[in-house]
Enzyme design. Structure first.
Site, short mmCIF file in Angstrom:
data_model
loop_
_atom_site.label_atom_id
_atom_site.label_comp_id
_atom_site.label_asym_id
_atom_site.label_seq_id
_atom_site.Cartn_x
_atom_site.Cartn_y
_atom_site.Cartn_z
N ARG A 43 0.80 -1.13 -0.19
CA ARG A 43 -0.02 -0.07 0.07
C ARG A 43 0.76 1.10 -0.11
O ARG A 43 0.49 2.26 -0.69
CB ARG A 43 -1.11 -0.10 1.24
N ASP A 152 -14.97 7.20 12.36
CA ASP A 152 -13.88 6.51 11.72
C ASP A 152 -12.77 7.20 11.34
O ASP A 152 -13.05 8.37 11.11
CB ASP A 152 -14.61 5.38 10.58
#
Length: 284
Positions: A43, A152
Site C-alpha cells: 500500500r 472512523d
C-alpha cells in the site's frame, strides 16, 4: 510518475519501513510490526506511485510536511482494515437491549437524551445494526431521545456508510423480515438501507490518538469500540481507553471485541457480567 523523475522504488527497505511505521504510529496509534510488512509495503508503494514521488524519501518528506493532511488521509484510508457485516457479534446487541439501555434509562427522566457511539463505524453495518435493534427490540425507544453517533478514521468508509448500500454478504445475518422492512433492492444484487435509518446516525471522522478529535464527544452513555484496539500497542491502547473514558457519562458502558480485554488496558473501568455479554463500565 512525473516527467523527468526517477522510477518509484520497487521495494521498501527495512529502514524505510521502521521510519514509516513509527510515524504512522505517532499519528494514529496503529502499530505495524514486521508481520505486517507485505500489507504495509504494497500500500505504501501504491501511494508513492500515485503521488508521482521519485523515492520513499521524497514521499515521506512531503507526507510529514504537507499542510492540508490530504495525503495522510489517503494513506490512512488504504492502511486501515474494514471487515464487518450486519449483526456481527450479535450477543452484544442482545445485551444492549436486554440490560444496558434499561440501566442507563433508569438514571434519566423520560424524554431525556441517551447517546450511543459506534467507533469504528467502518461502512456502517454496526451503527445501523444498533438502530435496527433499538427499533425492534427496545420497548422504551419512544420514551427517550436516542442519539446514535458513529466515527472512523477512514473517510472512504464513512462515505460508504452514508451511502448505505450493501452486498449480500453484509446482510446475510439479517432476519428476512428485517431485510424486507429496512432495505430495498439496489441494482442487481445489492441492498440499500432505508434513508430514515441513514438520517438517524450522525457520522464523523475521528482519530482516537488525537485529543482534539475525542474532546468533542461528551456524555456518551454506551460505546461500541469493537476490534479496533487490537491494532494498537499497549501504550496507544491505554491512551485510547482513557480518551474513551473521558467521553463517557458516569455509569456509562463500553463494549469491546471478543478478543479484547479492558482490564489489560486500563484500571479505570469496572467489569460487568450480564447474561448475554461481559462489558465494562465507568463508575458512577
Amino acid at each position: 510518475m512525473k516527467s523527468g523523475t526517477l522510477a518509484a522504488p520497487a521495494a521498501i527497505t527495512d529502514a524505510d519501513f521502521q521510519k514509516f511505521a513509527e510515524f504512522f504510529y505517532r499519528k494514529t496509534g496503529i502499530h505495524f510490526d514486521d508481520g505486517k510488512r507485505y500489507f504495509v509495503d504494497k500500500r505504501l508503494l501504491d501511494r508513492i506511485a500515485a503521488t508521482g514521488a521519485e523515492s520513499f524519501r521524497s514521499y515521506f518528506v512531503a507526507l510529514r510536511f504537507e499542510a492540508d493532511g490530504a495525503e495522510m488521509q489517503q494513506l490512512v484510508n488504504c492502511m486501515t482494515v474494514n471487515e464487518t457485516y450486519f449483526f456481527r457479534e450479535a450477543y452484544q446487541f442482545d445485551c444492549l437491549v436486554n440490560n444496558l439501555l434499561d440501566e442507563v434509562a433508569a438514571r434519566k427522566p423520560p424524554g431525556s437524551r441517551i447517546r450511543i457511539w459506534s467507533i469504528p463505524s467502518s461502512t456502517g453495518e454496526e451503527p445501523y445494526s444498533i438502530a435496527i435493534y433499538l427499533l425492534e427490540r427496545w420497548p422504551k425507544i419512544d420514551q427517550f431521545d436516542v442519539e446514535i453517533l458513529s466515527s472512523d478514521i477512514d473517510t472512504t468508509v464513512l462515505s460508504s456508510a452514508r451511502r448505505g448500500v450493501y452486498s449480500p454478504r453484509s446482510v446475510q445475518n439479517l432476519p428476512p423480515a428485517y431485510l424486507k422492512k429496512y432495505f430495498t433492492r439496489h441494482g442487481h444484487d445489492e441492498w440499500a438501507i432505508s434513508r430514515d435509518l441513514v438520517s438517524a446516525v450522525e457520522f464523523s471522522r475521528v482519530n482516537l490518538s488525537e485529543a482534539a478529535d475525542t474532546r468533542q464527544f461528551r456524555d456518551i452513555d454506551i460505546i461500541f469500540c469493537r476490534n479496533l484496539l487490537i491494532y494498537f500497542d499497549d501504550l496507544s491502547r491505554r491512551v485510547a481507553a482513557e480518551a474513551l473514558y473521558d467521553t463517557m457519562s458516569p455509569g456509562g458502558f463500553i463494549c469491546l471485541g471478543h478478543s479484547e480485554s479492558m482490564s489489560r488496558m486500563s484500571s479505570l473501568y469496572t467489569v460487568r457480567r450480564f447474561p448475554d455479554a461481559m462489558v465494562y463500565q465507568k463508575p458512577q
